[in-house]
Design a protein around this motif. Sequence first.
Motif, PDB file in Angstrom:
ATOM      1  N   MET A   1      18.221 124.078  64.732  1.00 31.25           N
ATOM      2  CA  MET A   1      18.078 123.915  66.662  1.00 31.25           C
ATOM      3  C   MET A   1      18.711 125.361  65.888  1.00 31.25           C
ATOM      4  O   MET A   1      20.176 124.556  66.350  1.00 31.25           O
ATOM      5  CB  MET A   1      18.309 123.843  67.843  1.00 31.25           C
ATOM      6  CG  MET A   1      18.088 124.532  68.574  1.00 31.25           C
ATOM      7  SD  MET A   1      19.019 123.474  70.483  1.00 31.25           S
ATOM      8  CE  MET A   1      16.627 123.308  70.738  1.00 31.25           C
ATOM      9  N   PRO A   2      18.840 126.687  65.686  1.00 36.88           N
ATOM     10  CA  PRO A   2      19.999 127.354  65.832  1.00 36.88           C
ATOM     11  C   PRO A   2      20.704 127.496  66.851  1.00 36.88           C
ATOM     12  O   PRO A   2      20.684 127.710  67.446  1.00 36.88           O
ATOM     13  CB  PRO A   2      18.990 128.758  64.991  1.00 36.88           C
ATOM     14  CG  PRO A   2      18.189 128.220  64.566  1.00 36.88           C
ATOM     15  CD  PRO A   2      17.355 126.793  65.004  1.00 36.88           C
ATOM     16  N   GLY A   3      22.514 127.615  66.427  1.00 39.27           N
ATOM     17  CA  GLY A   3      22.884 127.955  67.364  1.00 39.27           C
ATOM     18  C   GLY A   3      22.568 128.962  68.468  1.00 39.27           C
ATOM     19  O   GLY A   3      22.498 128.578  70.086  1.00 39.27           O
ATOM     20  N   ARG A   4      21.750 130.244  68.543  1.00 41.06           N
ATOM     21  CA  ARG A   4      21.500 130.783  68.865  1.00 41.06           C
ATOM     22  C   ARG A   4      20.736 130.702  70.092  1.00 41.06           C
ATOM     23  O   ARG A   4      20.092 131.234  71.539  1.00 41.06           O
ATOM     24  CB  ARG A   4      20.774 131.952  68.463  1.00 41.06           C
ATOM     25  CG  ARG A   4      19.852 132.302  67.516  1.00 41.06           C
ATOM     26  CD  ARG A   4      19.371 133.120  67.170  1.00 41.06           C
ATOM     27  NE  ARG A   4      18.199 133.161  66.162  1.00 41.06           N
ATOM     28  CZ  ARG A   4      18.009 132.837  65.129  1.00 41.06           C
ATOM     29  NH1 ARG A   4      19.095 131.931  63.982  1.00 41.06           N
ATOM     30  NH2 ARG A   4      16.609 132.118  64.941  1.00 41.06           N
ATOM     31  N   LEU A   5      19.917 129.739  69.654  1.00 39.00           N
ATOM     32  CA  LEU A   5      18.724 129.116  70.424  1.00 39.00           C
ATOM     33  C   LEU A   5      19.167 127.366  71.507  1.00 39.00           C
ATOM     34  O   LEU A   5      18.493 127.288  72.325  1.00 39.00           O
ATOM     35  CB  LEU A   5      17.695 128.192  69.569  1.00 39.00           C
ATOM     36  CG  LEU A   5      16.957 129.619  69.254  1.00 39.00           C
ATOM     37  CD1 LEU A   5      16.564 128.633  67.753  1.00 39.00           C
ATOM     38  CD2 LEU A   5      16.823 129.676  69.695  1.00 39.00           C
ATOM     39  N   ILE A   6      20.646 127.036  70.906  1.00 37.53           N
ATOM     40  CA  ILE A   6      21.512 126.258  71.771  1.00 37.53           C
ATOM     41  C   ILE A   6      21.448 126.745  73.613  1.00 37.53           C
ATOM     42  O   ILE A   6      22.692 127.600  74.083  1.00 37.53           O
ATOM     43  CB  ILE A   6      22.362 125.560  71.372  1.00 37.53           C
ATOM     44  CG1 ILE A   6      22.226 124.738  70.478  1.00 37.53           C
ATOM     45  CG2 ILE A   6      22.892 124.411  72.366  1.00 37.53           C
ATOM     46  CD1 ILE A   6      22.998 124.477  68.998  1.00 37.53           C
ATOM     47  N   THR A   7      20.641 126.215  74.537  1.00 37.69           N
ATOM     48  CA  THR A   7      20.832 126.305  76.014  1.00 37.69           C
ATOM     49  C   THR A   7      19.576 125.661  76.847  1.00 37.69           C
ATOM     50  O   THR A   7      19.554 124.794  76.458  1.00 37.69           O
ATOM     51  CB  THR A   7      19.489 127.464  76.152  1.00 37.69           C
ATOM     52  OG1 THR A   7      18.157 126.713  76.442  1.00 37.69           O
ATOM     53  CG2 THR A   7      19.763 128.962  75.625  1.00 37.69           C
TER      54      THR A   7
ATOM     55  N   ALA B   1      29.107 121.042  74.207  1.00 32.41           N
ATOM     56  CA  ALA B   1      30.011 120.552  75.481  1.00 32.41           C
ATOM     57  C   ALA B   1      30.066 121.672  76.027  1.00 32.41           C
ATOM     58  O   ALA B   1      30.348 120.755  77.460  1.00 32.41           O
ATOM     59  CB  ALA B   1      31.246 120.541  74.222  1.00 32.41           C
ATOM     60  N   VAL B   2      29.971 122.958  76.505  1.00 33.19           N
ATOM     61  CA  VAL B   2      29.565 123.734  77.861  1.00 33.19           C
ATOM     62  C   VAL B   2      28.722 123.457  78.225  1.00 33.19           C
ATOM     63  O   VAL B   2      28.240 123.413  79.899  1.00 33.19           O
ATOM     64  CB  VAL B   2      29.780 125.323  77.260  1.00 33.19           C
ATOM     65  CG1 VAL B   2      28.776 125.881  78.554  1.00 33.19           C
ATOM     66  CG2 VAL B   2      30.904 125.366  76.934  1.00 33.19           C
ATOM     67  N   LEU B   3      27.843 122.063  77.960  1.00 28.77           N
ATOM     68  CA  LEU B   3      26.199 122.072  78.725  1.00 28.77           C
ATOM     69  C   LEU B   3      26.303 120.956  79.279  1.00 28.77           C
ATOM     70  O   LEU B   3      25.854 120.406  79.514  1.00 28.77           O
ATOM     71  CB  LEU B   3      24.860 122.751  77.475  1.00 28.77           C
ATOM     72  CG  LEU B   3      24.718 123.770  77.765  1.00 28.77           C
ATOM     73  CD1 LEU B   3      23.286 124.612  76.222  1.00 28.77           C
ATOM     74  CD2 LEU B   3      24.066 124.792  78.780  1.00 28.77           C
TER      75      LEU B   3
ATOM     76  N   ASN C   1      13.000 122.584  69.579  1.00 32.41           N
ATOM     77  CA  ASN C   1      11.879 123.264  70.189  1.00 32.41           C
ATOM     78  C   ASN C   1      10.325 122.808  70.539  1.00 32.41           C
ATOM     79  O   ASN C   1      10.049 122.324  71.366  1.00 32.41           O
ATOM     80  CB  ASN C   1      11.629 124.393  69.855  1.00 32.41           C
ATOM     81  CG  ASN C   1      13.164 125.355  70.446  1.00 32.41           C
ATOM     82  OD1 ASN C   1      13.729 124.724  71.591  1.00 32.41           O
ATOM     83  ND2 ASN C   1      13.156 127.165  70.023  1.00 32.41           N
ATOM     84  N   THR C   2       9.925 122.649  69.476  1.00 31.23           N
ATOM     85  CA  THR C   2       9.111 121.274  69.144  1.00 31.23           C
ATOM     86  C   THR C   2       8.867 120.594  69.529  1.00 31.23           C
ATOM     87  O   THR C   2       7.696 120.106  70.209  1.00 31.23           O
ATOM     88  CB  THR C   2       8.245 121.781  67.391  1.00 31.23           C
ATOM     89  OG1 THR C   2       8.554 123.286  67.088  1.00 31.23           O
ATOM     90  CG2 THR C   2       6.859 120.861  67.111  1.00 31.23           C
ATOM     91  N   ALA C   3      10.459 119.597  69.418  1.00 33.07           N
ATOM     92  CA  ALA C   3      10.347 117.869  70.008  1.00 33.07           C
ATOM     93  C   ALA C   3      10.125 117.814  71.098  1.00 33.07           C
ATOM     94  O   ALA C   3       9.705 117.103  71.902  1.00 33.07           O
ATOM     95  CB  ALA C   3      10.986 117.171  69.111  1.00 33.07           C
ATOM     96  N   ILE C   4      10.160 119.023  72.399  1.00 35.63           N
ATOM     97  CA  ILE C   4      10.232 119.465  73.036  1.00 35.63           C
ATOM     98  C   ILE C   4       9.173 119.604  74.007  1.00 35.63           C
ATOM     99  O   ILE C   4       8.951 120.814  75.502  1.00 35.63           O
ATOM    100  CB  ILE C   4      12.051 119.814  73.862  1.00 35.63           C
ATOM    101  CG1 ILE C   4      12.320 121.305  73.704  1.00 35.63           C
ATOM    102  CG2 ILE C   4      12.806 118.442  73.731  1.00 35.63           C
ATOM    103  CD1 ILE C   4      13.100 121.305  74.704  1.00 35.63           C
ATOM    104  N   GLY C   5       8.310 120.262  73.220  1.00 34.48           N
ATOM    105  CA  GLY C   5       6.974 120.752  73.791  1.00 34.48           C
ATOM    106  C   GLY C   5       6.196 122.641  73.328  1.00 34.48           C
ATOM    107  O   GLY C   5       5.850 122.863  73.831  1.00 34.48           O
TER     108      GLY C   5
END
Length: 144
Positions: A66-72, A105-107, A137-141
């Motif tokens: 999960m590249p950092g830009r996809l962490i949401t 951490a922000v999340l 992302n695949t792991a969560i569908g």
Amino acid sequence: MTSLVCEIPAAPSAIALVHFSNRLTFETDCSDVHGSYEAGEVDFVLLDVRGPLAFERGHVPGALNMPGRLITAETLAAYPKTTLFVVYCAGPHCNGANKAAVKLAVLGYPVKEMIGGVTGWLDEGFELSVAVARTANTAIGCEC
């Protein structure tokens, strides 16, 4: 004559204890991650925050990409807020793991950095996996 090491005195033991104990709340090392996987005691999610091509060339076995830009909030919605994430990137020359840790951490997620990243993993003599990429992302569908 005083050595360069002793030119600046060491902190008092009580201060050193607090400092080094605190560091361990922010980081883990490759050996501990490897040992946890070997013992089947994986109570964390290991995230490789490098890009997909780097991940496919070689990553820590068991890691999700999960590249950092996809962490949401959306990409992590399936993970309870108690999930400990352990992040890593290429190595000491890369700050991707730090950036990802800030986002987590922000999340509101607990997070540690696997110090050394891929470089540290290889330095410890551990093998990388080059299997087909599994993304968080695949792991969560998500079919991203």
